[in-house]
Design a protein around this motif. Structure first.
Motif, PDB file in Angstrom:
ATOM      1  N   ALA A 122     124.203  70.069  46.467  1.00 26.88           N
ATOM      2  CA  ALA A 122     124.041  71.317  45.718  1.00 26.88           C
ATOM      3  C   ALA A 122     124.752  71.228  44.372  1.00 26.88           C
ATOM      4  N   GLU A 123     125.936  70.646  44.363  1.00 27.69           N
ATOM      5  CA  GLU A 123     126.662  70.479  43.098  1.00 27.69           C
ATOM      6  C   GLU A 123     125.913  69.551  42.157  1.00 27.69           C
ATOM      7  N   ALA A 124     125.334  68.486  42.699  1.00 24.92           N
ATOM      8  CA  ALA A 124     124.588  67.545  41.865  1.00 24.92           C
ATOM      9  C   ALA A 124     123.361  68.216  41.262  1.00 24.92           C
ATOM     10  N   ILE A 125     122.660  69.010  42.056  1.00 24.36           N
ATOM     11  CA  ILE A 125     121.487  69.725  41.542  1.00 24.36           C
ATOM     12  C   ILE A 125     121.914  70.698  40.449  1.00 24.36           C
ATOM     13  N   GLN A 126     123.020  71.385  40.680  1.00 23.41           N
ATOM     14  CA  GLN A 126     123.519  72.333  39.681  1.00 23.41           C
ATOM     15  C   GLN A 126     123.882  71.602  38.384  1.00 23.41           C
ATOM     16  N   GLN A 127     124.516  70.444  38.503  1.00 24.86           N
ATOM     17  CA  GLN A 127     124.857  69.667  37.310  1.00 24.86           C
ATOM     18  C   GLN A 127     123.594  69.234  36.574  1.00 24.86           C
ATOM     19  N   TYR A 128     122.577  68.804  37.327  1.00 23.56           N
ATOM     20  CA  TYR A 128     121.315  68.417  36.708  1.00 23.56           C
ATOM     21  C   TYR A 128     120.694  69.606  35.968  1.00 23.56           C
ATOM     22  N   LEU A 129     120.700  70.760  36.597  1.00 21.16           N
ATOM     23  CA  LEU A 129     120.103  71.942  35.963  1.00 21.16           C
ATOM     24  C   LEU A 129     120.793  72.285  34.649  1.00 21.16           C
ATOM     25  N   HIS A 130     122.089  72.032  34.556  1.00 22.90           N
ATOM     26  CA  HIS A 130     122.812  72.309  33.316  1.00 22.90           C
ATOM     27  C   HIS A 130     122.425  71.353  32.189  1.00 22.90           C
ATOM     28  N   THR A 131     121.791  70.225  32.532  1.00 21.04           N
ATOM     29  CA  THR A 131     121.344  69.291  31.497  1.00 21.04           C
ATOM     30  C   THR A 131     119.987  69.691  30.922  1.00 21.04           C
ATOM     31  N   LEU A 132     119.293  70.600  31.590  1.00 25.45           N
ATOM     32  CA  LEU A 132     117.950  70.991  31.161  1.00 25.45           C
ATOM     33  C   LEU A 132     117.995  72.030  30.051  1.00 25.45           C
ATOM     34  N   PRO A 133     116.974  72.020  29.202  1.00 25.46           N
ATOM     35  CA  PRO A 133     116.850  73.122  28.250  1.00 25.46           C
ATOM     36  C   PRO A 133     116.631  74.421  29.034  1.00 25.46           C
ATOM     37  N   PHE A 140     112.574  76.261  36.935  1.00 27.86           N
ATOM     38  CA  PHE A 140     113.056  75.705  38.200  1.00 27.86           C
ATOM     39  C   PHE A 140     113.665  76.799  39.077  1.00 27.86           C
ATOM     40  N   ILE A 141     114.522  77.588  38.507  1.00 29.03           N
ATOM     41  CA  ILE A 141     115.199  78.641  39.275  1.00 29.03           C
ATOM     42  C   ILE A 141     114.187  79.693  39.734  1.00 29.03           C
ATOM     43  N   GLY A 142     113.265  80.053  38.853  1.00 27.61           N
ATOM     44  CA  GLY A 142     112.243  81.017  39.238  1.00 27.61           C
ATOM     45  C   GLY A 142     111.416  80.527  40.413  1.00 27.61           C
ATOM     46  N   HIS A 169     106.752  69.839  37.292  1.00 29.92           N
ATOM     47  CA  HIS A 169     106.572  68.447  37.711  1.00 29.92           C
ATOM     48  C   HIS A 169     107.576  67.536  36.999  1.00 29.92           C
ATOM     49  N   ARG A 170     107.731  67.714  35.690  1.00 30.87           N
ATOM     50  CA  ARG A 170     108.688  66.899  34.927  1.00 30.87           C
ATOM     51  C   ARG A 170     110.123  67.146  35.393  1.00 30.87           C
ATOM     52  N   VAL A 171     110.446  68.407  35.691  1.00 28.58           N
ATOM     53  CA  VAL A 171     111.798  68.719  36.163  1.00 28.58           C
ATOM     54  C   VAL A 171     112.046  68.071  37.528  1.00 28.58           C
ATOM     55  N   ARG A 172     111.047  68.104  38.411  1.00 24.23           N
ATOM     56  CA  ARG A 172     111.206  67.457  39.734  1.00 24.23           C
ATOM     57  C   ARG A 172     111.381  65.951  39.588  1.00 24.23           C
ATOM     58  N   LEU A 173     110.596  65.341  38.696  1.00 23.49           N
ATOM     59  CA  LEU A 173     110.750  63.896  38.464  1.00 23.49           C
ATOM     60  C   LEU A 173     112.142  63.589  37.915  1.00 23.49           C
ATOM     61  N   GLY A 174     112.599  64.400  36.972  1.00 23.97           N
ATOM     62  CA  GLY A 174     113.938  64.213  36.421  1.00 23.97           C
ATOM     63  C   GLY A 174     115.009  64.404  37.479  1.00 23.97           C
ATOM     64  N   LEU A 175     114.831  65.399  38.338  1.00 22.65           N
ATOM     65  CA  LEU A 175     115.786  65.632  39.422  1.00 22.65           C
ATOM     66  C   LEU A 175     115.820  64.444  40.367  1.00 22.65           C
ATOM     67  N   LYS A 176     114.655  63.910  40.680  1.00 26.17           N
ATOM     68  CA  LYS A 176     114.591  62.740  41.562  1.00 26.17           C
ATOM     69  C   LYS A 176     115.357  61.560  40.946  1.00 26.17           C
ATOM     70  N   GLN A 177     115.126  61.313  39.660  1.00 25.67           N
ATOM     71  CA  GLN A 177     115.835  60.219  38.981  1.00 25.67           C
ATOM     72  C   GLN A 177     117.340  60.476  38.968  1.00 25.67           C
ATOM     73  N   TYR A 178     117.721  61.707  38.689  1.00 23.85           N
ATOM     74  CA  TYR A 178     119.145  62.067  38.641  1.00 23.85           C
ATOM     75  C   TYR A 178     119.792  61.849  40.009  1.00 23.85           C
TER      76      TYR A 178
END
Length: 192
Positions: A122-133, A140-142, A169-178
């Motif tokens: 959960a912390e890792a996902i939260q950190q990833y979300l903070h990197t997004l515009p 993603f949150i919606g 789709h791009r956010v999910r791919l980025g999350l997977k890579q992260y």
């Protein structure tokens, strides 16, 4: 009635606290439950359980944002109810659909090890979300927290449905890579 006054009613153990809560937040809570459960009767039960949990938790809790507090309770109660159903009864709710979209990034296993790692994930996902515009983070949150349908996300974000789908789709791919970089997934996308 203002939230502070409603919370005060709970603290004073006044029975009209639930009625005032229902007047102000009943539709919001029902919408939240229905997006997870896709069943009106189960959603009503979840909302009633929310009122019960709110009654039992105030005091000692004194939420700063009553809407957020109640929404979180409704969401958890509804997810618990959803999990208790058999696969045949899931009916393709928005919750089931949004979970299936995230399967390639995060699986929902039940092992003890995964439970222990859940907080770190959960912390890792939260950190990833903070990197997004901000617009991508809101998509993603919606979609994955509020379980909003693509059509509704498009309406409130001012984007086309195709652009929302593409962005998610791009956010999910980025999350997977992260998550791969952070060691939560191996290169094949499976949990470590």
């Amino acid at each position: 009635m203002e939230d502070e006054a409603i919370v005060a009613l709970y603290w004073e153990r006044k029975e009209n606290a639930i009625g005032e809560t229902e007047k102000k937040y009943g539709r919001y809570l029902m919408k939240t439950a229905y997006r997870i459960l896709a069943d009106e009767e189960d959603s009503k039960e979840s909302v009633n359980d929310t009122y019960w949990k709110a009654w039992n938790s105030m005091p000692p809790h004194k939420p700063k944002s009553l809407a957020t507090y109640l929404g979180k309770i409704t969401r958890q109660v509804s997810i618990d109810r959803f999990r208790k159903r058999t696969c045949a009864k899931r009916k393709g709710s928005v919750y089931a659909l949004s979970l299936s979209e995230l399967e390639e990034c995060v699986s929902a296993g039940d092992s003890t090890t995964q439970d222990v790692d859940l907080h770190l994930l959960a912390e890792a996902i939260q950190q990833y979300l903070h990197t997004l515009p901000s617009p991508m983070r809101h998509l993603f949150i919606g979609r994955y927290y509020f379980m909003d349908p693509i059509r509704e996300i498009a309406a409130y974000s001012g984007m086309s449905e195709a652009k929302v789908k593409s962005g998610l789709h791009r956010v999910r791919l980025g999350l997977k890579q992260y998550l791969e970089q952070e060691g939560f997934l191996d290169e094949s996308g499976d949990d470590q």
